[in-house]
Design a protein around this motif. Structure first.
Motif, PDB file in Angstrom:
ATOM      1  N   GLU A 472       0.850  -1.196   0.000  1.00  0.00           N
ATOM      2  CA  GLU A 472       0.000   0.000   0.000  1.00  0.00           C
ATOM      3  C   GLU A 472       0.880   1.239   0.000  1.00  0.00           C
ATOM      4  N   LYS A 473       0.513   2.182  -0.854  1.00  0.00           N
ATOM      5  CA  LYS A 473       1.216   3.457  -0.884  1.00  0.00           C
ATOM      6  C   LYS A 473       0.234   4.553  -1.279  1.00  0.00           C
ATOM      7  N   SER A 474       0.141   5.565  -0.449  1.00  0.00           N
ATOM      8  CA  SER A 474      -0.732   6.719  -0.711  1.00  0.00           C
ATOM      9  C   SER A 474      -2.174   6.290  -1.009  1.00  0.00           C
ATOM     10  N   GLY A 475      -2.658   5.298  -0.271  1.00  0.00           N
ATOM     11  CA  GLY A 475      -4.032   4.850  -0.438  1.00  0.00           C
ATOM     12  C   GLY A 475      -4.241   3.858  -1.561  1.00  0.00           C
ATOM     13  N   ARG A 476      -3.210   3.580  -2.340  1.00  0.00           N
ATOM     14  CA  ARG A 476      -3.323   2.626  -3.453  1.00  0.00           C
ATOM     15  C   ARG A 476      -2.807   1.274  -3.002  1.00  0.00           C
ATOM     16  N   ASN A 505       1.098   2.729 -11.752  1.00  0.00           N
ATOM     17  CA  ASN A 505       0.288   3.865 -11.288  1.00  0.00           C
ATOM     18  C   ASN A 505      -1.007   4.036 -12.073  1.00  0.00           C
TER      19      ASN A 505
END
Length: 513
Positions: A472-476, A505
């Motif tokens: 998970e990164k920045s809500g993704r 992305n």
């Protein structure tokens, strides 16, 4: 079977199922799943939400262009741009459907839509009419129907049927309903709406209270003739109604329900395994129909009964749903033609000779490590090969791990980043932890590890391990997959695959927003 006792199976694995955090599929993976659903004789395949992203549009279009025996559907909000985009994606479909929806519960209309009931009806009618100008088959859904007022539902349904909707879907969007209540609602709608006979009533149940399948069966008992469901019950939050459970319940209890489907049930287990492999969401062993223990008997009393007469403890056969069917053992002497033919039977084809050659080379490598290669190995091998080939910003070149009793494990890893090789070394609490830290020292992604899962693909100590890594990164949230007879290597592959997914992305809208 007559239309009156035929239940239409509407599969939304590729749309609602994909909304599970980390379950996103690539275009090629979606095509593989769609072809398996077609082989299973699913009536309607909801291929995606065409306006959500360019990738979703291309996936819906590719499925619409290639699937011929199932109807292909795209979801759209009750908005002109959504409907037009769905129509564009379905333009070449042999049989297409636009599925448009708007929320109808007081809480959604007031707080989410900020629209009056009159305005909601007006927009719903407009959306259905616009969709009917693009395609003959239009489905309309009342989002959050299980918390909507019955009188308002009767009003809006009557008007959208007059506008051209031929399927009316009543979703239990938040998994709030209980079977008796939900069945009563369906029965009341069919009875009270004057033009109800001009549409098929459908249900789409979520599993927040573990009642999705029970609610779906209550609905068809009350007159619904389409069920929206997913393979393995995949879906948001607690998931959706499981296709395999609904189909086998209808088949096994036809004496009570008196209903049938057109599903080829022998394709259920292959579909389940494909979805588990592609999404990285393993099936729990005690899952009904498709779990590894679904037809296993350990109790001596049970074993004795089954040996004497199978039906003492089994209400269906394992072969009925695809267990042990078409199980072929391949080895290092198997040729390219047999390899390709077997994978095509399993629902996997190769777009180019280069893709086939790459997968076949991996097969030969695996055959040198593993004496017998089963169908499950082949599916995992192809998924792993395609995972490495897609979005290859990062590529694992080599991995060395030192681990011994009383010493801190150390991993040395070499990663190719867009053609340039970098090496790093790291210590960890275990060999996998050390490998991940070494990879992260190179990638510097700052992603959070949410899940690390290992599953043996087949039996035996030489089995391939299939690893799922969720980052998970920045809500993704993304899932990475890796398979190898060496668990440490499989783990590193999965971590790198997840990094590549993050690096791609790809952003997409959520249909409920």
């Amino acid at each position: 079977m007559s239309d009156n006792n035929r239940v239409i199976i509407f599969d939304t694995t590729l749309r609602d199922g994909e909304q599970s955090p980390g379950a996103s599929m690539t275009r090629d993976e979606k095509l593989r799943v769609a072809k398996q659903l077609e082989k299973m004789r699913v009536d309607v395949i909801e291929a995606g939400f065409a306006i959500a992203s360019p990738g979703d549009f291309e996936s819906v279009k590719a499925i619409a262009d290639s699937v011929k025996d199932s109807r292909v559907c795209s979801l759209s909000r009750a908005l002109d741009a959504d409907i037009d985009r769905a129509g564009e994606a379905l333009a070449n479909a042999n049989a297409g459907r636009i599925h448009t929806f708007i929320a109808t519960s007081p809480i959604h209309m007031e707080y989410k839509l900020q629209m009056t009931p009159d305005k909601v009806v007006e927009q719903a009618v407009h959306a259905v009419k616009r969709a009917r100008n693009l395609i003959d088959d239009v489905e309309f859904s009342l989002e959050d129907a299980s918390r909507s007022e019955l009188d308002f539902m009767c009003r809006i349904i009557e008007q959208v049927i007059d506008a051209g909707a031929r399927t009316i879907n009543i979703p239990d969007t938040v998994g709030y309903a209980v079977p008796e209540e939900f069945g009563h609602t369906i029965g009341q709608l069919i009875q009270r709406i004057p033009n109800a006979d001009k549409a098929i009533f459908s249900v789409h149940c979520h599993n927040d209270l573990g009642l999705a399948v029970a609610n779906s069966l209550a609905a068809v008992s009350a007159g619904a003739r389409q069920v929206e469901c997913t393979i393995n019950g995949l879906g948001e939050r607690a998931g959706n109604a499981s296709l395999e459970e609904i189909v086998m319940a209808l088949r096994t209890r036809k004496d009570i329900l008196g209903l049938e489907t057109g599903i080829d049930t022998t394709q259920i287990v292959p579909a389940s395994k494909l979805i588990a492999s592609v999404t990285g969401f393993p099936v729990q062993p005690n899952k009904a129909i498709v779990g590894a223990n679904a037809f296993a008997h350990e109790s001596g009393i049970h074993q004795d009964g089954v040996l004497k007469h199978r039906e003492t403890y089994e209400i269906m056969t394992a072969q009925d749903v695809g267990w042990n069917a078409n199980r072929m053992v391949m080895g290092k002497h198997s040729g390219r033609a047999a390899f390709r033919s077997r994978l095509e039977e399993l629902g996997t084809s190769f777009a180019t000779d280069a893709e086939l050659n790459s997968a076949f080379a991996r097969f030969k490598e695996l055959a040198d490590k593993k004496h017998e290669i089963f169908d499950e190995d082949l599916v995992a091998l192809v998924s792993d090969t395609r995972a490495e080939a897609a979005n290859e910003t990062f590529k694992l070149v080599s991995l060395s791990v030192t681990s011994q009793t009383g010493e801190t494990p150390v991993a040395t890893v070499t990663v190719n980043i867009n053609g340039h090789e970098e090496q790093a070394e790291a210590a960890g609490s275990g060999p996998v932890d050390a490998a991940f830290k070494a990879i992260e020292a190179i990638a510097q992604s700052d992603a959070m590890l949410q899940l690390y899962s290992v599953n043996a693909i087949t039996e035996g100590t030489d089995s391939q391990g299939e690893v799922t890594v969720r980052l998970e990164k920045s809500g993704r949230i993304v899932n990475g997959l890796g398979a190898d007879t060496d668990i440490i290597i499989a783990s590193a592959k999965a971590y790198i695959h997840a990094l590549n997914m993050l690096h791609a992305n790809v952003q997409k809208a959520h249909p409920q927003v």
